[in-house]
Design a protein around this motif. Structure first.
Motif, PDB file in Angstrom:
ATOM      1  N   SER A  30       0.814  -1.225   0.000  1.00  0.00           N
ATOM      2  CA  SER A  30       0.000   0.000   0.000  1.00  0.00           C
ATOM      3  C   SER A  30       0.842   1.267   0.000  1.00  0.00           C
ATOM      4  O   SER A  30       0.419   2.287  -0.549  1.00  0.00           O
ATOM      5  N   GLU A  31       2.056   1.231   0.577  1.00  0.00           N
ATOM      6  CA  GLU A  31       2.894   2.436   0.579  1.00  0.00           C
ATOM      7  C   GLU A  31       3.436   2.762  -0.818  1.00  0.00           C
ATOM      8  O   GLU A  31       3.902   3.876  -1.056  1.00  0.00           O
ATOM      9  N   ARG A  32       3.369   1.834  -1.760  1.00  0.00           N
ATOM     10  CA  ARG A  32       3.815   2.095  -3.133  1.00  0.00           C
ATOM     11  C   ARG A  32       2.720   2.717  -3.987  1.00  0.00           C
ATOM     12  O   ARG A  32       2.997   3.239  -5.061  1.00  0.00           O
ATOM     13  N   ILE A  33       1.483   2.668  -3.544  1.00  0.00           N
ATOM     14  CA  ILE A  33       0.361   3.224  -4.304  1.00  0.00           C
ATOM     15  C   ILE A  33       0.267   4.715  -3.983  1.00  0.00           C
ATOM     16  O   ILE A  33       0.035   5.100  -2.843  1.00  0.00           O
ATOM     17  N   VAL A  34       0.473   5.542  -5.012  1.00  0.00           N
ATOM     18  CA  VAL A  34       0.495   6.996  -4.808  1.00  0.00           C
ATOM     19  C   VAL A  34      -0.836   7.665  -5.148  1.00  0.00           C
ATOM     20  O   VAL A  34      -1.073   8.793  -4.727  1.00  0.00           O
ATOM     21  N   ALA A  35      -1.689   7.000  -5.890  1.00  0.00           N
ATOM     22  CA  ALA A  35      -3.010   7.542  -6.219  1.00  0.00           C
ATOM     23  C   ALA A  35      -3.917   6.370  -6.566  1.00  0.00           C
ATOM     24  O   ALA A  35      -3.470   5.378  -7.133  1.00  0.00           O
ATOM     25  N   SER A  36      -5.182   6.521  -6.225  1.00  0.00           N
ATOM     26  CA  SER A  36      -6.103   5.417  -6.453  1.00  0.00           C
ATOM     27  C   SER A  36      -7.498   5.955  -6.738  1.00  0.00           C
ATOM     28  O   SER A  36      -7.883   7.021  -6.250  1.00  0.00           O
ATOM     29  N   SER A  37      -8.222   5.217  -7.541  1.00  0.00           N
ATOM     30  CA  SER A  37      -9.623   5.519  -7.805  1.00  0.00           C
ATOM     31  C   SER A  37     -10.290   4.187  -8.133  1.00  0.00           C
ATOM     32  O   SER A  37      -9.599   3.190  -8.343  1.00  0.00           O
ATOM     33  N   PRO A  38     -11.619   4.149  -8.172  1.00  0.00           N
ATOM     34  CA  PRO A  38     -12.270   2.880  -8.527  1.00  0.00           C
ATOM     35  C   PRO A  38     -11.828   2.428  -9.931  1.00  0.00           C
ATOM     36  O   PRO A  38     -11.904   3.187 -10.889  1.00  0.00           O
ATOM     37  N   GLY A  39     -11.279   1.254 -10.006  1.00  0.00           N
ATOM     38  CA  GLY A  39     -10.883   0.698 -11.297  1.00  0.00           C
ATOM     39  C   GLY A  39      -9.493   1.080 -11.765  1.00  0.00           C
ATOM     40  O   GLY A  39      -9.096   0.707 -12.865  1.00  0.00           O
ATOM     41  N   ALA A  40      -8.713   1.792 -10.947  1.00  0.00           N
ATOM     42  CA  ALA A  40      -7.362   2.172 -11.367  1.00  0.00           C
ATOM     43  C   ALA A  40      -6.541   2.626 -10.167  1.00  0.00           C
ATOM     44  O   ALA A  40      -7.090   3.086  -9.168  1.00  0.00           O
ATOM     45  N   PHE A  41      -5.210   2.479 -10.282  1.00  0.00           N
ATOM     46  CA  PHE A  41      -4.314   3.014  -9.265  1.00  0.00           C
ATOM     47  C   PHE A  41      -2.944   3.272  -9.887  1.00  0.00           C
ATOM     48  O   PHE A  41      -2.600   2.716 -10.927  1.00  0.00           O
ATOM     49  N   ALA A  42      -2.192   4.167  -9.237  1.00  0.00           N
ATOM     50  CA  ALA A  42      -0.859   4.537  -9.706  1.00  0.00           C
ATOM     51  C   ALA A  42       0.175   4.044  -8.701  1.00  0.00           C
ATOM     52  O   ALA A  42      -0.024   4.162  -7.490  1.00  0.00           O
ATOM     53  N   ILE A  43       1.278   3.504  -9.239  1.00  0.00           N
ATOM     54  CA  ILE A  43       2.368   2.993  -8.409  1.00  0.00           C
ATOM     55  C   ILE A  43       3.512   4.000  -8.474  1.00  0.00           C
ATOM     56  O   ILE A  43       3.723   4.644  -9.510  1.00  0.00           O
ATOM     57  N   ASP A  44       4.272   4.107  -7.397  1.00  0.00           N
ATOM     58  CA  ASP A  44       5.349   5.097  -7.300  1.00  0.00           C
ATOM     59  C   ASP A  44       6.415   4.975  -8.386  1.00  0.00           C
ATOM     60  O   ASP A  44       7.184   5.898  -8.595  1.00  0.00           O
ATOM     61  N   SER A  45       6.469   3.895  -9.106  1.00  0.00           N
ATOM     62  CA  SER A  45       7.466   3.718 -10.168  1.00  0.00           C
ATOM     63  C   SER A  45       7.014   4.306 -11.505  1.00  0.00           C
ATOM     64  O   SER A  45       7.656   4.074 -12.528  1.00  0.00           O
ATOM     65  N   GLY A  46       5.911   5.054 -11.519  1.00  0.00           N
ATOM     66  CA  GLY A  46       5.438   5.662 -12.762  1.00  0.00           C
ATOM     67  C   GLY A  46       4.576   4.724 -13.579  1.00  0.00           C
ATOM     68  O   GLY A  46       4.551   4.809 -14.803  1.00  0.00           O
ATOM     69  N   ARG A  47       3.880   3.819 -12.912  1.00  0.00           N
ATOM     70  CA  ARG A  47       3.006   2.860 -13.573  1.00  0.00           C
ATOM     71  C   ARG A  47       1.574   3.087 -13.105  1.00  0.00           C
ATOM     72  O   ARG A  47       1.341   3.420 -11.948  1.00  0.00           O
ATOM     73  N   ILE A  48       0.633   2.862 -14.017  1.00  0.00           N
ATOM     74  CA  ILE A  48      -0.784   2.913 -13.676  1.00  0.00           C
ATOM     75  C   ILE A  48      -1.413   1.613 -14.142  1.00  0.00           C
ATOM     76  O   ILE A  48      -1.186   1.183 -15.284  1.00  0.00           O
TER      77      ILE A  48
END
Length: 163
Positions: A72-90
């Motif tokens: 969970s500490e790697r997830i920088v943004a989240s919404s229903p059906g999508a999330f962003a990872i700190d490595s520049g991935r969605i």
């Protein structure tokens, strides 16, 4: 020897003064021209940031499977059906659901690279040919890309493949 300056001395001194005045004017002109040029930094293109890799999985269940495999500490943004990872991935269901985490992470001005299940299946090493075999417990990437849901191990394998 004569004390004092002769006409040749005056002519030489006058030539030197005229030369120096001309050189000064010439150098001043170049200084003015150089001052009008844009700064050198503006002529060199700025380095492009790394593209944001958007992995489209096609189902909310697959996105949730991948999300559960990420700390969970790697997830920088989240919404229903999508999330962003700190490595520049969605990781997202589709392009529309990827936009909220993209904006929330502050990556909207970065280039985008979209990876779909079809493209992932065509990626080098995605097939079952020599050198591309998966561990016996996991199917090849090409098959993972087509599954409607993923286990935590399968989700991690997908993420390792795209990093």
């Amino acid at each position: 020897m004569q004390a004092g300056m002769t006409s040749q001395h005056f002519a030489g001194l006058a030539s030197l003064v005229v030369f120096l005045l001309g050189a000064g004017y010439h150098l001043g002109w170049h200084r003015d021209v150089l001052a009008e040029l844009p700064p050198l930094e503006s002529l060199v293109p700025a380095p492009q940031p790394e593209p944001v890799l958007i992995l489209l999985l096609g189902s909310e269940e697959s996105v949730e499977s991948v999300r559960s495999a990420i700390a969970s500490e790697r997830i920088v943004a989240s919404s229903p059906g999508a999330f962003a990872i700190d490595s520049g991935r969605i990781v997202a269901v589709d392009v529309e659901t990827a936009s909220d985490p993209l904006n929330a992470a502050g990556w909207a001005d970065r280039p985008l690279e979209i990876l779909t299940a079809d493209r992932l299946a065509r990626a080098p090493g995605a097939g079952t040919g020599a050198g591309a075999e998966a561990p016996p417990s996991l199917p090849p990437i090409a098959e993972l890309a087509k599954k409607p849901t993923l286990t935590a191990g399968e989700a991690m394998r997908l993420l390792e493949h795209i990093q």
